[in-house]
Design a protein around this motif. Structure first.
Motif, PDB file in Angstrom:
ATOM      1  N   ASN A 138       0.837  -1.191   0.000  1.00 48.08           N
ATOM      2  CA  ASN A 138       0.000   0.000   0.000  1.00 48.08           C
ATOM      3  C   ASN A 138       0.879   1.250   0.000  1.00 48.08           C
ATOM      4  OD1 ASN A 138       0.975   0.150   2.665  1.00 48.08           O
ATOM      5  ND2 ASN A 138      -0.847  -0.865   3.475  1.00 48.08           N
ATOM      6  N   MET A 139       0.214   2.401   0.065  1.00 54.36           N
ATOM      7  CA  MET A 139       0.946   3.670   0.005  1.00 54.36           C
ATOM      8  C   MET A 139       1.821   3.849   1.236  1.00 54.36           C
ATOM      9  SD  MET A 139       1.109   5.838  -2.412  1.00 54.36           S
ATOM     10  CE  MET A 139       2.661   6.753  -2.352  1.00 54.36           C
ATOM     11  N   SER A 140       1.388   3.347   2.358  1.00 56.68           N
ATOM     12  CA  SER A 140       2.199   3.451   3.582  1.00 56.68           C
ATOM     13  C   SER A 140       3.513   2.692   3.421  1.00 56.68           C
ATOM     14  CB  SER A 140       1.420   2.905   4.788  1.00 56.68           C
ATOM     15  OG  SER A 140       0.288   3.683   5.045  1.00 56.68           O
ATOM     16  N   PHE A 141       3.453   1.523   2.798  1.00 63.64           N
ATOM     17  CA  PHE A 141       4.669   0.735   2.565  1.00 63.64           C
ATOM     18  C   PHE A 141       5.643   1.518   1.689  1.00 63.64           C
ATOM     19  CE2 PHE A 141       7.077  -2.250  -0.087  1.00 63.64           C
ATOM     20  CZ  PHE A 141       7.703  -3.017   0.880  1.00 63.64           C
ATOM     21  N   ILE A 142       5.135   2.173   0.640  1.00 63.30           N
ATOM     22  CA  ILE A 142       5.996   2.956  -0.242  1.00 63.30           C
ATOM     23  C   ILE A 142       6.637   4.110   0.518  1.00 63.30           C
ATOM     24  CG2 ILE A 142       6.007   4.487  -2.263  1.00 63.30           C
ATOM     25  CD1 ILE A 142       3.909   2.701  -3.520  1.00 63.30           C
ATOM     26  N   ASN A 143       5.842   4.829   1.309  1.00 67.31           N
ATOM     27  CA  ASN A 143       6.359   5.984   2.050  1.00 67.31           C
ATOM     28  C   ASN A 143       7.391   5.568   3.094  1.00 67.31           C
ATOM     29  OD1 ASN A 143       4.741   7.780   0.619  1.00 67.31           O
ATOM     30  ND2 ASN A 143       3.034   7.601   2.068  1.00 67.31           N
ATOM     31  N   GLN A 144       7.142   4.445   3.770  1.00 70.81           N
ATOM     32  CA  GLN A 144       8.051   3.989   4.820  1.00 70.81           C
ATOM     33  C   GLN A 144       9.381   3.511   4.261  1.00 70.81           C
ATOM     34  OE1 GLN A 144       5.817   0.991   6.867  1.00 70.81           O
ATOM     35  NE2 GLN A 144       4.336   2.458   7.721  1.00 70.81           N
ATOM     36  N   ASN A 145       9.387   3.057   3.005  1.00 71.05           N
ATOM     37  CA  ASN A 145      10.594   2.471   2.426  1.00 71.05           C
ATOM     38  C   ASN A 145      11.129   3.271   1.244  1.00 71.05           C
ATOM     39  OD1 ASN A 145      10.869  -0.322   3.883  1.00 71.05           O
ATOM     40  ND2 ASN A 145       8.698  -0.151   3.359  1.00 71.05           N
ATOM     41  N   GLU A 146      10.788   4.555   1.193  1.00 75.52           N
ATOM     42  CA  GLU A 146      11.229   5.406   0.105  1.00 75.52           C
ATOM     43  C   GLU A 146      12.760   5.406   0.030  1.00 75.52           C
ATOM     44  OE1 GLU A 146      10.557   9.955  -1.584  1.00 75.52           O
ATOM     45  OE2 GLU A 146       9.744   9.354   0.350  1.00 75.52           O
ATOM     46  N   GLY A 147      13.275   5.205  -1.172  1.00 74.06           N
ATOM     47  CA  GLY A 147      14.715   5.161  -1.354  1.00 74.06           C
ATOM     48  C   GLY A 147      15.347   3.817  -1.080  1.00 74.06           C
ATOM     49  N   SER A 148      14.535   2.839  -0.654  1.00 74.92           N
ATOM     50  CA  SER A 148      15.047   1.504  -0.340  1.00 74.92           C
ATOM     51  C   SER A 148      14.831   0.559  -1.518  1.00 74.92           C
ATOM     52  CB  SER A 148      14.333   0.953   0.908  1.00 74.92           C
ATOM     53  OG  SER A 148      14.529  -0.433   1.044  1.00 74.92           O
ATOM     54  N   ASP A 149      15.667  -0.483  -1.575  1.00 78.87           N
ATOM     55  CA  ASP A 149      15.485  -1.503  -2.607  1.00 78.87           C
ATOM     56  C   ASP A 149      14.150  -2.225  -2.452  1.00 78.87           C
ATOM     57  OD1 ASP A 149      17.891  -0.948  -3.750  1.00 78.87           O
ATOM     58  OD2 ASP A 149      18.987  -2.563  -2.743  1.00 78.87           O
ATOM     59  N   LYS A 150      13.556  -2.144  -1.275  1.00 78.73           N
ATOM     60  CA  LYS A 150      12.299  -2.853  -1.045  1.00 78.73           C
ATOM     61  C   LYS A 150      11.184  -2.373  -1.970  1.00 78.73           C
ATOM     62  CE  LYS A 150      12.782  -4.293   3.788  1.00 78.73           C
ATOM     63  NZ  LYS A 150      12.209  -4.180   5.161  1.00 78.73           N
ATOM     64  N   VAL A 151      11.244  -1.148  -2.427  1.00 73.38           N
ATOM     65  CA  VAL A 151      10.154  -0.623  -3.261  1.00 73.38           C
ATOM     66  C   VAL A 151      10.529  -0.559  -4.741  1.00 73.38           C
ATOM     67  CG1 VAL A 151       9.031   0.685  -1.417  1.00 73.38           C
ATOM     68  CG2 VAL A 151      10.846   1.748  -2.768  1.00 73.38           C
TER      69      VAL A 151
END
Length: 456
Positions: A377-390
């Motif tokens: 979800n959008m929270s996952f994207i915001n929490q991991n911004e700049g990470s390889d996870k997204v």
């Protein structure tokens, strides 16, 4: 880059200068290893048909070279120029097909292959040693590749519910995966007691090869497109010892088989091309010409992953085992966590294969599904911004945006670019692609904020 594959330490003494040596000799100077000959020896199979041993040698050689020769050694940091000399028994047969072999490998890995064959009399399967422990030859009527992922799991169920007894062949990448594969096979036998589902596990890998002068060639490559060719070759060898004309099944959904790049920057995708119809047609033509006539069948070639799941989701075997399947591209990452304990292997929930997996299970009750990260979800994207996870999720979002704005002509061109297809195949794969993207959209749009983000 000159590369020589050795099957016998005494086979060739005068290698060209600056050559890199890969040895699959079972007893001396080995830097390419596999337990598959021992697996067959324990079944009291001491010799196999020479043409099948050649096929295995070719698959193992491509696997080792692909794994150990870095793309960074070449001018564009991607396209490798590989001159590989491979020993075979049936020299004339393979030499007549060398141009098609090179074309097939170029499509498979994206590199410039220049394979040459030479004649050998040395077998890596012949073994005079009496094994203390022997295993009976599986009583099976087919061979099915069994990675432990959701597609191969559904493929095994598909065969069993239609009355087949498959020999499940899987690569032992790490012990915990092999344990899961064994447990799933045992569950199949319990659910289908009148049939037989035997799991055969094999290992394969490569240490650092050596130059002719004895110094190590250091380096490795993480794209591994050639790995799936070895799996297919192992399955065909297994089919040859089970009986005449035993078919080989390679269950994989048509969306992944088509392998359309997620974005323009991902045209050099690392995803396998082994189940793309263009590759399979080339491979079948080559092996049929040299005398290997086993059918190779992808029962899900024109199906979405969701359709595959829905075709078997009411089977008790599916209900009991689907949570244990591993579709993830990095299921062992949790073992490196320092701040929390997560049992591995586990599907991460955010890589590209996991996103497709989640979209395929939309019609299956999800309260028990196990992921390291459940929510996309959008929270996952915001929490991991700049990470390889997204990174994969952002690429999928770009693909969704492209799909929502693409014309039918552009989509046709996109599918054509994956490999040579007939007009009928293009039309079929257009539907598979559209349906698969619609399933992914349905998954992502479960979060209203993510839907708004995509549609901006």
């Amino acid at each position: 880059m000159n590369i020589f594959i050795k099957k016998d330490v005494n086979e060739i003494k005068d290698f060209p200068e600056n050559s890199i040596l890969f040895s699959i000799d079972r007893y001396a100077e080995r830097n390419v290893f596999t337990n598959f000959p021992k697996v067959l020896n324990r079944m009291e199979i001491k010799d196999i048909n020479p043409i099948y041993e050649d096929l295995f040698t070719i698959g193992l050689s491509v696997f080792a070279v692909d794994k150990r020769i870095p793309r960074s050694c070449f001018d564009d940091n991607w396209t490798r120029e590989l001159k590989v000399n491979i020993p075979v028994f049936e020299f004339d047969k393979w030499n007549n097909e060398v141009n098609r072999v090179n074309a097939m490998l170029r499509y498979l890995t994206g590199d410039k292959w220049d394979v040459a064959f030479r004649e050998t009399e040395y077998s890596i399967f012949h073994d005079e040693i009496k094994r203390r422990k022997t295993n009976p030859l599986p009583q099976c009527d087919s061979v099915c590749l069994f990675s432990g992922g959701l597609d191969s799991f559904c493929g095994a169920i598909h065969l069993l519910k239609n009355g087949h007894s498959p020999c499940l062949v899987g690569h032992n990448e790490y012990p915990k995966l092999q344990k899961k594969q064994n447990e799933l096979a045992e569950m199949f036998r319990e659910e289908y007691p009148s049939l037989n589902a035997e799991f055969i596990s094999f290992t394969a890998g490569s240490y650092a090869p050596k130059y002719v002068n004895g110094t190590l060639f250091n380096g490795s490559e993480n794209t591994s497109r050639g790995r799936s060719l070895l799996f297919l070759c192992v399955a065909l060898v297994m089919a040859s010892v089970l009986g005449e004309n035993i078919p080989v099944y390679i269950p994989e959904n048509g969306f992944i088989g088509l392998n359309v790049p997620l974005t323009n920057s991902r045209k050099g995708s690392c995803t396998t091309r082994t189940t793309h119809p263009y590759f399979l047609n080339m491979f079948k033509e080559i092996i049929n010409t040299v005398g290997i006539n086993n059918d190779i069948i992808n029962p899900f070639a024109h199906e979405t992953k969701r359709n595959i799941v829905n075709s078997v989701k009411d089977e008790e075997a599916f209900k009991k085992g689907y949570l244990e399947t591993i579709s993830c591209s990095h299921p062992c990452n949790p073992r490196y966590y320092r701040t929390r304990r997560v049992e591995y292997p586990i599907n991460c929930g955010y890589c590209y294969p996991c996103i497709i997996r989640k979209s395929s299970l939309l019609d299956v009750p999800d309260e028990a599904q196990r992921y390291d990260h459940n929510a996309i979800n959008m929270s996952f994207i915001n929490q991991n911004e700049g990470s390889d996870k997204v990174s994969d999720l952002n690429a999928v979002i770009s693909t969704v945006y492209r799909y929502q704005h693409i014309s039918d002509e552009e989509l046709t061109r996109l599918i054509k670019s994956t490999g040579k297809l007939s007009l009928d195949e293009i039309n079929i794969f257009k539907d598979v692609y559209k349906d698969s993207l619609n399933d992914i959209i349905e998954l992502l749009y479960q979060d209203a904020n993510l839907k708004e983000y995509i549609e901006e």
